[in-house]
Motif scaffolding. Structure first.
Motif, PDB file in Angstrom:
ATOM      1  N   GLU A  99       6.992  11.561  -8.789  1.00 15.09           N
ATOM      2  CA  GLU A  99       7.466  10.454  -7.942  1.00 15.09           C
ATOM      3  C   GLU A  99       8.820  10.797  -7.321  1.00 15.09           C
ATOM      4  O   GLU A  99       9.640  11.476  -7.932  1.00 15.09           O
ATOM      5  CB  GLU A  99       7.641   9.170  -8.787  1.00 15.09           C
ATOM      6  CG  GLU A  99       6.412   8.729  -9.552  1.00 15.09           C
ATOM      7  CD  GLU A  99       5.347   8.085  -8.671  1.00 15.09           C
ATOM      8  OE1 GLU A  99       5.663   7.808  -7.491  1.00 15.09           O
ATOM      9  OE2 GLU A  99       4.212   7.886  -9.149  1.00 15.09           O
ATOM     10  N   GLU A 100       9.034  10.302  -6.097  1.00 13.38           N
ATOM     11  CA  GLU A 100      10.299  10.531  -5.393  1.00 13.38           C
ATOM     12  C   GLU A 100      11.490  10.024  -6.231  1.00 13.38           C
ATOM     13  O   GLU A 100      12.559  10.643  -6.257  1.00 13.38           O
ATOM     14  CB  GLU A 100      10.240   9.800  -4.035  1.00 13.38           C
ATOM     15  CG  GLU A 100      11.351  10.134  -3.072  1.00 13.38           C
ATOM     16  CD  GLU A 100      11.489  11.622  -2.726  1.00 13.38           C
ATOM     17  OE1 GLU A 100      10.444  12.276  -2.563  1.00 13.38           O
ATOM     18  OE2 GLU A 100      12.637  12.112  -2.660  1.00 13.38           O
ATOM     19  N   GLU A 101      11.271   8.925  -6.930  1.00  8.41           N
ATOM     20  CA  GLU A 101      12.331   8.343  -7.764  1.00  8.41           C
ATOM     21  C   GLU A 101      12.826   9.340  -8.807  1.00  8.41           C
ATOM     22  O   GLU A 101      14.030   9.468  -9.062  1.00  8.41           O
ATOM     23  CB  GLU A 101      11.801   7.081  -8.483  1.00  8.41           C
ATOM     24  CG  GLU A 101      11.834   5.830  -7.647  1.00  8.41           C
ATOM     25  CD  GLU A 101      13.204   5.568  -7.033  1.00  8.41           C
ATOM     26  OE1 GLU A 101      14.158   5.468  -7.813  1.00  8.41           O
ATOM     27  OE2 GLU A 101      13.308   5.495  -5.794  1.00  8.41           O
ATOM     28  N   LEU A 102      11.870  10.061  -9.413  1.00 11.12           N
ATOM     29  CA  LEU A 102      12.216  11.029 -10.466  1.00 11.12           C
ATOM     30  C   LEU A 102      13.060  12.155  -9.868  1.00 11.12           C
ATOM     31  O   LEU A 102      14.077  12.574 -10.437  1.00 11.12           O
ATOM     32  CB  LEU A 102      10.943  11.596 -11.113  1.00 11.12           C
ATOM     33  CG  LEU A 102      11.191  12.628 -12.222  1.00 11.12           C
ATOM     34  CD1 LEU A 102      11.859  11.988 -13.444  1.00 11.12           C
ATOM     35  CD2 LEU A 102       9.900  13.320 -12.643  1.00 11.12           C
ATOM     36  N   ILE A 103      12.650  12.629  -8.681  1.00 15.58           N
ATOM     37  CA  ILE A 103      13.399  13.711  -8.029  1.00 15.58           C
ATOM     38  C   ILE A 103      14.834  13.249  -7.744  1.00 15.58           C
ATOM     39  O   ILE A 103      15.795  13.968  -8.015  1.00 15.58           O
ATOM     40  CB  ILE A 103      12.704  14.148  -6.716  1.00 15.58           C
ATOM     41  CG1 ILE A 103      11.307  14.703  -7.038  1.00 15.58           C
ATOM     42  CG2 ILE A 103      13.528  15.183  -5.960  1.00 15.58           C
ATOM     43  CD1 ILE A 103      10.483  15.108  -5.832  1.00 15.58           C
ATOM     44  N   LYS A 104      14.967  12.032  -7.245  1.00 16.88           N
ATOM     45  CA  LYS A 104      16.300  11.486  -6.948  1.00 16.88           C
ATOM     46  C   LYS A 104      17.155  11.433  -8.216  1.00 16.88           C
ATOM     47  O   LYS A 104      18.327  11.776  -8.209  1.00 16.88           O
ATOM     48  CB  LYS A 104      16.176  10.074  -6.362  1.00 16.88           C
ATOM     49  CG  LYS A 104      15.953  10.073  -4.863  1.00 16.88           C
ATOM     50  CD  LYS A 104      16.066   8.654  -4.319  1.00 16.88           C
ATOM     51  CE  LYS A 104      15.473   8.598  -2.928  1.00 16.88           C
ATOM     52  NZ  LYS A 104      15.006   7.261  -2.573  1.00 16.88           N
ATOM     53  N   LYS A 105      16.514  10.975  -9.297  1.00 14.79           N
ATOM     54  CA  LYS A 105      17.232  10.833 -10.576  1.00 14.79           C
ATOM     55  C   LYS A 105      17.717  12.209 -11.061  1.00 14.79           C
ATOM     56  O   LYS A 105      18.853  12.363 -11.506  1.00 14.79           O
ATOM     57  CB  LYS A 105      16.268  10.203 -11.606  1.00 14.79           C
ATOM     58  CG  LYS A 105      16.966   9.508 -12.747  1.00 14.79           C
ATOM     59  CD  LYS A 105      15.954   8.816 -13.644  1.00 14.79           C
ATOM     60  CE  LYS A 105      16.003   9.421 -15.034  1.00 14.79           C
ATOM     61  NZ  LYS A 105      14.811   9.185 -15.817  1.00 14.79           N
ATOM     62  N   ILE A 106      16.839  13.204 -10.957  1.00 15.47           N
ATOM     63  CA  ILE A 106      17.194  14.537 -11.443  1.00 15.47           C
ATOM     64  C   ILE A 106      18.274  15.169 -10.561  1.00 15.47           C
ATOM     65  O   ILE A 106      19.197  15.821 -11.042  1.00 15.47           O
ATOM     66  CB  ILE A 106      15.940  15.443 -11.514  1.00 15.47           C
ATOM     67  CG1 ILE A 106      14.976  14.892 -12.572  1.00 15.47           C
ATOM     68  CG2 ILE A 106      16.314  16.887 -11.844  1.00 15.47           C
ATOM     69  CD1 ILE A 106      13.633  15.578 -12.625  1.00 15.47           C
TER      70      ILE A 106
END
Ligand code: ZN
Length: 464
Positions: free
Chosen positions: A275-282
């Motif tokens: 998910e895009e959210e996970l990439i942003k978080k990382i």
């Protein structure tokens, strides 16, 4: 440009991410005895089903983002079929058609080295040979490693010499160090290198361990291919093994093509959706990386690129520098870090974060040097203890009896009276004779006096 500069070299670098359990089962990545950390999944017993280690996916995404890769929103695991004792289920779970990261790059010196892909896979068991691979009568297999997660970073063949390949590898590892995604203490670098020259075929050298071995193996292979070119011999695509005993590359087998492994999607594992959210978080967890850091250090502190490069070689060293100069003269801090600290760490094969040196102890040490209560030489000896001990600087100063000797007039007189020949030699233009005299005084005061001050006093006395 050296004559080796027209080689085409690509690297495949295996990095074991920092995880407590294996890639597809709950077995621990830590074990004391061989073949004790195994289960039905990592041994591939019939009916066992793998489960994906989510942390491994996250760490690989972090690595991919740091190397400017495109993170693939959908990716899959595949089975790579081969028959060899290091894989008890006869296939390795890896990513082939759809890896997690694609199309990255690393700026390195004045070049851009392209990263083709980063994928996740499981490590096979480790096989140990008592002698070299061709001379051994038996081998030992340890399945503790079987199933441990591995990130494989594959570069395009953008490197052109053996030395450049080694330097790039060191740089890449320094980036990975910044990310805190692997255990540097237990890490041995494992690399496959492919090498070709204009007019030759690509040769893959498997399983090279260590930076120096990478340079040696590639250098040897370049020379071997040049020799064949000179003799007009035929080339074929080959797989070789680097034998560190003989410093030679030895043919393993004719190169098979990737298709020969008969990849199929692993039917036991689901599609991985990122998910895009996970990439942003990382992305938010990625610190300032070496290239940006070097540029910032040069701008902010008006230091040259070499010094900035050494300071940025480890994140922790740079942090130590930036904190220390808030309290201590910048020149003293830079000299002590670049010359003494780096030397002592290298001698002990330690990174700063693996040593016992604390910020408080370091500052206390530098304060003593700044106040001229310790000589640089005494600071050096003290640091050697500090990086391995939990004691405070003040305790160690007492233990080592480090009180600086200020009154060394008498000692100089005795040394001079015993070494009249050296005084003559010095007066006749032999500057080494002066160094000898300084050395004799330092020996008498057990390095507890400042060498520059001793030199000044000796010269005054000689002139009289
Ligand atoms: Zn297991």
């Amino acid at each position: 440009m050296s004559e080796l500069d027209n080689a085409k070299i690509g690297l495949e670098i295996h990095i074991q991410p920092l995880l407590v359990s294996k890639m597809f089962c709950h077995c621990s990545t830590e074990a004391d005895k061989p073949n004790t950390s195994t289960c039905e999944i990592c041994l591939g017993l019939p009916g066992s089903k793998p489960i994906i280690n989510k942390k491994a996916i996250e760490l690989t995404i972090k690595l991919g983002l740091a190397l400017n890769c495109e993170i693939q929103k959908e990716n899959y695991f595949s089975r790579k079929t081969y028959f060899y004792p290091d894989l008890s289920k006869n296939y390795q779970i890896t990513q082939y058609e759809f890896p997690l990261c694609l199309n990255g790059h690393v700026r390195f010196k004045d070049k851009v080295i392209r990263i083709r892909r980063i994928h996740l896979e499981e490590d096979p068991a480790s096989i140990q040979y008592p002698k070299s691979i061709s001379d051994s009568e038996y081998c030992l297999i340890d399945y503790n490693r079987s199933g441990v997660a591995l990130c494989e970073v594959v570069s395009e063949p953008d490197l052109t010499s053996a030395q450049e390949a080694r330097e790039f590898l060191e740089y890449l590892i320094s980036i990975i160090d910044y990310l805190d995604i692997y255990d540097s203490k237990k890490f041995t670098i494992r690399v496959d290198a492919n090498v070709s020259l204009p007019g030759t075929k690509r040769v893959e050298i498997k399983n090279i361990t260590g930076f120096k071995a990478v340079e040696k193996a590639i250098g040897f292979e370049i020379l071997r291919q040049k020799g064949k070119l000179r003799r007009n011999e035929e080339f074929k695509q080959e797989t070789m093994h680097y034998d560190s005993y003989s410093n030679k590359v030895i043919p393993l087998r004719d190169k098979e093509f990737e298709e020969d492994y008969g990849y199929i999607f692993d039917p036991d594992l689901p599609k991985i959706v990122v998910e895009e959210e996970l990439i942003k978080k990382i992305k938010k967890t990625i610190p300032e990386l070496p290239t940006e850091k070097i540029e910032r250090l040069i701008q902010k502190y008006k230091i040259n690129e070499n010094i900035a490069g050494v300071l940025a070689s480890e994140k922790e060293i740079c942090d130590l520098f930036e904190e220390s100069i808030k309290k201590i003269d910048k020149g003293i801090v830079i000299n002590f870090i670049i010359i003494t600290l780096k030397k002592v760490l290298n001698y002990n094969s330690l990174k700063l974060k693996e040593s016992r040196l604390t910020f408080e102890n370091f500052i206390e040490l530098l304060k003593l040097i700044e106040k001229k209560e310790l000589t640089i030489r005494m600071g050096d000896l003290l640091l050697r203890k500090l990086i391995l001990s939990n004691k405070k600087t003040s305790e160690l100063v007492k233990e080592l009896g480090f009180t600086k000797v200020d009154n060394f007039d008498k000692i100089i007189e005795i040394v001079l009276s015993k070494n009249k020949k050296s005084i003559e030699d010095y007066k006749n233009g032999n500057s080494k004779a002066l160094n000898f005299l300084i050395g004799q005084v330092l020996k008498e005061v057990k390095d507890k006096a400042d060498a520059k001050l001793i030199e000044k006093n000796i010269l005054e006395k000689i002139k009289k």
